[in-house]
Design a protein around this motif. Structure first.
Motif, PDB file in Angstrom:
ATOM      1  N   LYS A 101       0.843  -1.190   0.000  1.00  0.00           N
ATOM      2  CA  LYS A 101       0.000   0.000   0.000  1.00  0.00           C
ATOM      3  C   LYS A 101       0.881   1.244   0.000  1.00  0.00           C
ATOM      4  O   LYS A 101       1.933   1.272   0.638  1.00  0.00           O
ATOM      5  CB  LYS A 101      -0.924   0.000   1.219  1.00  0.00           C
ATOM      6  CG  LYS A 101      -1.938  -1.138   1.209  1.00  0.00           C
ATOM      7  CD  LYS A 101      -2.873  -1.067   2.406  1.00  0.00           C
ATOM      8  CE  LYS A 101      -3.916  -2.171   2.358  1.00  0.00           C
ATOM      9  NZ  LYS A 101      -4.849  -2.110   3.510  1.00  0.00           N
ATOM     10  N   ALA A 102       0.418   2.261  -0.724  1.00  0.00           N
ATOM     11  CA  ALA A 102       1.167   3.506  -0.857  1.00  0.00           C
ATOM     12  C   ALA A 102       0.572   4.571   0.048  1.00  0.00           C
ATOM     13  O   ALA A 102      -0.626   4.844  -0.005  1.00  0.00           O
ATOM     14  CB  ALA A 102       1.140   3.983  -2.308  1.00  0.00           C
ATOM     15  N   CYS A 103       1.439   5.169   0.882  1.00  0.00           N
ATOM     16  CA  CYS A 103       0.979   6.265   1.738  1.00  0.00           C
ATOM     17  C   CYS A 103       2.194   7.013   2.271  1.00  0.00           C
ATOM     18  O   CYS A 103       3.170   6.388   2.709  1.00  0.00           O
ATOM     19  CB  CYS A 103       0.144   5.736   2.905  1.00  0.00           C
ATOM     20  SG  CYS A 103      -0.650   7.031   3.896  1.00  0.00           S
ATOM     21  N   GLY A 104       2.153   8.338   2.222  1.00  0.00           N
ATOM     22  CA  GLY A 104       3.225   9.142   2.799  1.00  0.00           C
ATOM     23  C   GLY A 104       4.568   8.932   2.138  1.00  0.00           C
ATOM     24  O   GLY A 104       5.605   9.019   2.806  1.00  0.00           O
ATOM     25  N   ASN A 105       4.570   8.627   0.836  1.00  0.00           N
ATOM     26  CA  ASN A 105       5.780   8.415   0.034  1.00  0.00           C
ATOM     27  C   ASN A 105       6.455   7.068   0.268  1.00  0.00           C
ATOM     28  O   ASN A 105       7.493   6.779  -0.326  1.00  0.00           O
ATOM     29  CB  ASN A 105       6.808   9.536   0.240  1.00  0.00           C
ATOM     30  CG  ASN A 105       6.280  10.893  -0.155  1.00  0.00           C
ATOM     31  OD1 ASN A 105       6.213  11.800   0.667  1.00  0.00           O
ATOM     32  ND2 ASN A 105       5.872  11.040  -1.401  1.00  0.00           N
ATOM     33  N   TYR A 106       5.887   6.214   1.133  1.00  0.00           N
ATOM     34  CA  TYR A 106       6.454   4.895   1.399  1.00  0.00           C
ATOM     35  C   TYR A 106       5.506   3.801   0.926  1.00  0.00           C
ATOM     36  O   TYR A 106       4.290   3.998   0.838  1.00  0.00           O
ATOM     37  CB  TYR A 106       6.726   4.712   2.895  1.00  0.00           C
ATOM     38  CG  TYR A 106       7.919   5.480   3.399  1.00  0.00           C
ATOM     39  CD1 TYR A 106       9.198   4.920   3.378  1.00  0.00           C
ATOM     40  CD2 TYR A 106       7.773   6.772   3.889  1.00  0.00           C
ATOM     41  CE1 TYR A 106      10.296   5.628   3.837  1.00  0.00           C
ATOM     42  CE2 TYR A 106       8.867   7.494   4.350  1.00  0.00           C
ATOM     43  CZ  TYR A 106      10.130   6.910   4.319  1.00  0.00           C
ATOM     44  OH  TYR A 106      11.214   7.620   4.769  1.00  0.00           O
TER      45      TYR A 106
END
Length: 250
Positions: A101-106
């Motif tokens: 999952k993609a979130c906060g650039n990570y």
């Protein structure tokens, strides 16, 4: 005919590897643990690595997520050429079977991992399924002007994605580098290792038993020294359309 065992031997060491509760089975004249090997034609044992069964080919065993077998000879799978999602595989249960999952650039996994995306008013927002979808050229499946890109951070080996717009410039230069993506196969970090690390993200004030997430890192020498990291394989699975992705990943 004696049973052939490839890549790893069935040995006494297996009895100390956490499979004590599992009964031994026979493959020809050899015994094996079904959690660690697969028996083919009652004559050939191939190992199960990272929870993924190897298959026999031409007198040896191979990973079908990286190779294909034709007439007893191996060749690499073709490169992925369309949108795909990534799933983890590992012998460590807590980090296996998760979609990234993609979130906060990570890029992260786990019960505490979030999928963060947005779509501005006036865009065709209903077209998107808002899943974390990648493209093989280092892009994310996002329609934000200027695009968004996935890359391995040169600072700490973290698998990351760019913010987009003017903030994307640094990531564009690194997009897709040092990573090979096989068609419905391994998302593989180049070099002597083809695995990744899922490293526990520690939150300020977090306590044991709270919901956790794990960020994905390349197996650099520095990361291999870290605690709370487990080895994983990342496997790509094709999706029909890039609209499975998002307008923008946040």
């Amino acid at each position: 005919m004696a049973t052939r065992v490839f890549l790893a031997a069935v040995s006494l060491a297996a009895s100390f590897s956490g499979v004590l509760a599992e009964d031994l089975e026979w493959c020809g004249d050899a015994q094996y643990y079904p959690a660690e090997y697969t028996c083919f034609d009652d004559s050939t044992l191939c190992p199960i690595l990272f929870g993924l069964p190897n298959r026999p080919c031409g007198g040896g065993c191979y990973a079908p997520e990286m190779y294909q077998c034709e007439s007893g000879s191996l060749s690499l799978l073709p490169e992925e050429d369309g949108p795909f999602k990534l799933t983890t595989h590992s012998t460590v249960t807590k980090v296996s079977g998760w979609e990234l999952k993609a979130c906060g650039n990570y890029l992260a996994i786990g019960a505490g991992a979030r999928e963060c995306n947005s779509c501005p008013e006036g865009a065709a927002c209903d077209e998107y399924q808002n899943e974390t979808v990648f493209l093989p050229n280092g892009e994310m499946a996002a329609d934000l002007p200027g695009g968004q890109y996935w890359y391995v951070s040169p600072e700490d080996g973290a698998l990351m994605f760019t913010e987009g717009g003017d903030e994307a410039e640094a990531g564009i230069a690194l997009a897709g580098q040092r990573v090979e993506v096989y068609s419905d196969g391994f998302f593989s970090y180049q070099g002597s290792r083809h695995y990744w690390l899922a490293c526990l993200r520690r939150l300020p004030g977090g306590t044991v038993g709270t919901t956790r997430s794990y960020r994905i890192h390349a197996p650099t020498p520095e990361n291999l020294e870290k605690e709370d990291c487990s080895q994983i394989k990342l496997v790509a699975s094709s999706v029909a359309d890039r609209k499975h992705g998002a307008y923008k990943y946040d």
